[in-house]
Motif scaffolding. Structure first.
Motif, PDB file in Angstrom:
ATOM      1  N   ALA A  43       0.971  -1.075  -0.040  1.00 57.55           N
ATOM      2  CA  ALA A  43       0.040  -0.103   0.005  1.00 57.55           C
ATOM      3  C   ALA A  43       0.913   1.246  -0.018  1.00 57.55           C
ATOM      4  CB  ALA A  43      -0.960   0.089   1.265  1.00 57.55           C
ATOM      5  N   THR A  44       2.019   1.274   0.824  1.00 58.84           N
ATOM      6  CA  THR A  44       2.704   2.301   0.807  1.00 58.84           C
ATOM      7  C   THR A  44       3.425   2.792  -0.444  1.00 58.84           C
ATOM      8  OG1 THR A  44       3.393   2.014   3.116  1.00 58.84           O
ATOM      9  CG2 THR A  44       4.662   3.601   1.767  1.00 58.84           C
ATOM     10  N   ASN A  45       3.814   1.853  -1.331  1.00 62.06           N
ATOM     11  CA  ASN A  45       4.393   2.233  -2.635  1.00 62.06           C
ATOM     12  C   ASN A  45       3.313   2.656  -3.566  1.00 62.06           C
ATOM     13  OD1 ASN A  45       6.575   2.568  -4.443  1.00 62.06           O
ATOM     14  ND2 ASN A  45       5.985   0.706  -5.562  1.00 62.06           N
ATOM     15  N   VAL A  46       2.012   2.008  -3.475  1.00 60.77           N
ATOM     16  CA  VAL A  46       0.842   2.194  -4.351  1.00 60.77           C
ATOM     17  C   VAL A  46       0.517   3.617  -4.103  1.00 60.77           C
ATOM     18  CG1 VAL A  46      -1.462   1.719  -4.931  1.00 60.77           C
ATOM     19  CG2 VAL A  46       0.218  -0.160  -4.598  1.00 60.77           C
ATOM     20  N   TYR A  47       0.524   4.100  -2.947  1.00 55.61           N
ATOM     21  CA  TYR A  47       0.240   5.382  -2.197  1.00 55.61           C
ATOM     22  C   TYR A  47       0.760   6.540  -3.189  1.00 55.61           C
ATOM     23  CZ  TYR A  47      -0.962   9.350   0.922  1.00 55.61           C
ATOM     24  OH  TYR A  47      -1.202  10.197   1.563  1.00 55.61           O
ATOM     25  N   ARG A  48       2.272   6.188  -2.972  1.00 56.95           N
ATOM     26  CA  ARG A  48       3.229   6.924  -3.627  1.00 56.95           C
ATOM     27  C   ARG A  48       3.141   7.132  -5.224  1.00 56.95           C
ATOM     28  NH1 ARG A  48       7.770   4.878   0.272  1.00 56.95           N
ATOM     29  NH2 ARG A  48       7.529   6.475   1.919  1.00 56.95           N
ATOM     30  N   VAL A  49       2.922   5.945  -5.832  1.00 53.60           N
ATOM     31  CA  VAL A  49       3.041   5.950  -7.203  1.00 53.60           C
ATOM     32  C   VAL A  49       1.549   6.303  -7.878  1.00 53.60           C
ATOM     33  CG1 VAL A  49       3.097   4.400  -9.169  1.00 53.60           C
ATOM     34  CG2 VAL A  49       4.759   4.220  -7.290  1.00 53.60           C
ATOM     35  N   ALA A  50       0.294   5.798  -7.285  1.00 51.00           N
ATOM     36  CA  ALA A  50      -0.883   5.849  -7.884  1.00 51.00           C
ATOM     37  C   ALA A  50      -1.899   6.889  -7.031  1.00 51.00           C
ATOM     38  CB  ALA A  50      -1.476   4.661  -8.029  1.00 51.00           C
ATOM     39  N   LYS A  53      -6.293   7.266  -3.060  1.00 52.07           N
ATOM     40  CA  LYS A  53      -7.167   6.439  -3.250  1.00 52.07           C
ATOM     41  C   LYS A  53      -6.908   4.977  -3.501  1.00 52.07           C
ATOM     42  CE  LYS A  53     -11.739   5.712  -6.070  1.00 52.07           C
ATOM     43  NZ  LYS A  53     -12.323   5.949  -6.806  1.00 52.07           N
ATOM     44  N   LEU A  54      -5.917   4.723  -4.461  1.00 51.11           N
ATOM     45  CA  LEU A  54      -5.594   3.437  -4.671  1.00 51.11           C
ATOM     46  C   LEU A  54      -4.730   2.847  -3.490  1.00 51.11           C
ATOM     47  CD1 LEU A  54      -6.902   2.865  -7.413  1.00 51.11           C
ATOM     48  CD2 LEU A  54      -4.556   2.533  -8.385  1.00 51.11           C
ATOM     49  N   GLY A  55      -3.824   3.697  -2.923  1.00 51.22           N
ATOM     50  CA  GLY A  55      -3.051   3.273  -1.841  1.00 51.22           C
ATOM     51  C   GLY A  55      -3.914   2.639  -0.527  1.00 51.22           C
ATOM     52  N   LEU A  56      -5.199   3.284  -0.234  1.00 54.57           N
ATOM     53  CA  LEU A  56      -6.070   2.918   0.821  1.00 54.57           C
ATOM     54  C   LEU A  56      -6.808   1.731   0.304  1.00 54.57           C
ATOM     55  CD1 LEU A  56      -7.620   6.379   2.017  1.00 54.57           C
ATOM     56  CD2 LEU A  56      -5.949   4.771   2.984  1.00 54.57           C
ATOM     57  N   LEU A  57      -7.083   1.605  -1.012  1.00 54.25           N
ATOM     58  CA  LEU A  57      -7.786   0.381  -1.236  1.00 54.25           C
ATOM     59  C   LEU A  57      -6.823  -0.793  -1.435  1.00 54.25           C
ATOM     60  CD1 LEU A  57      -9.809   1.701  -4.628  1.00 54.25           C
ATOM     61  CD2 LEU A  57     -10.640   0.838  -2.560  1.00 54.25           C
ATOM     62  N   THR A  58      -5.689  -0.542  -1.799  1.00 50.13           N
ATOM     63  CA  THR A  58      -4.619  -1.684  -1.565  1.00 50.13           C
ATOM     64  C   THR A  58      -4.595  -2.100  -0.115  1.00 50.13           C
ATOM     65  OG1 THR A  58      -3.426  -0.959  -3.640  1.00 50.13           O
ATOM     66  CG2 THR A  58      -2.233  -2.386  -2.207  1.00 50.13           C
TER      67      THR A  58
END
Length: 197
Positions: A43-50, A53-58
């Protein structure tokens, strides 16, 4: 090992192996999150990259992966606590070593959170205070995660000293710390990325 336990562990592993971050970023057309940022699927990397919203969903998806198999094993099967602990370990290993993407998974924090939410909710509540305090003070997700992982077996054993659960918590928390070895090196070198809201 009984057939029921084996099949439950197998399904738990396959559920745990679902790479939520990879699936979500591909669904929205961002591409493979493993090719961006730290390269991690969590989630942390998804949050930074995307984005948030996507970070929290991950985060939600990876946590749910930990919840579902353990809820089934604990409440809808006749497995013992020791066997439920094995199911929890299989779920966790699925996230770390997912068969769907070449056995290269994440660090396991969110999936461990889901497991502990089922097996030790009070422990999660107490350790979450530590996580938030450390993240607020120093802004390092990795530091907060490592410290929380180290604290969980101690707090959990104080609240529930059953050997089977202690062994499971030591294994899961130990693996979370081991998977953060690169973060530990960066923390010591002063080059770790701080989390920005």
């Amino acid at each position: 090992m009984t057939l029921t336990l084996f099949l439950t562990m197998l399904v738990a592993y396959l559920v745990g192996a679902i790479p939520c971050g990879v699936v979500l970023t591909r669904l929205v057309g961002i591409g493979d999150v493993r090719q961006s940022g730290s390269g991690n699927i969590g989630a942390t990397n998804v949050y930074r990259v995307a984005g948030r919203k996507l970070g929290l969903l991950t985060l939600a998806g990876d946590t749910l992966k930990g919840v579902l198999p353990v809820v089934y094993a604990l409440h809808f099967s006749e497995l013992s606590l020791a066997q439920v602990s094995l199911v929890a370990a299989a779920t966790f290993l699925g996230h770390l070593y997912p068969v769907y993407i070449g056995f290269k998974g994440g660090k396991g924090v969110a999936t461990a959170l889901g497991i502990y939410l089922v097996l030790a909710p009070l422990t999660v509540g107490l350790v979450l205070l530590l996580f938030v305090a450390l993240l607020w003070k120093w802004r390092y997700v990795s530091l907060a995660s490592i410290a929380s992982a180290a604290a969980i077996p101690v707090v959990a054993y104080a609240l529930d000293p059953r050997p089977a659960f202690l062994l499971a918590s030591l294994f899961i928390s130990g693996m979370v710390i081991v998977r953060h070895h690169e973060n530990i090196r960066r923390l010591l070198a002063g080059t770790e990325n701080r989390f920005k809201l």
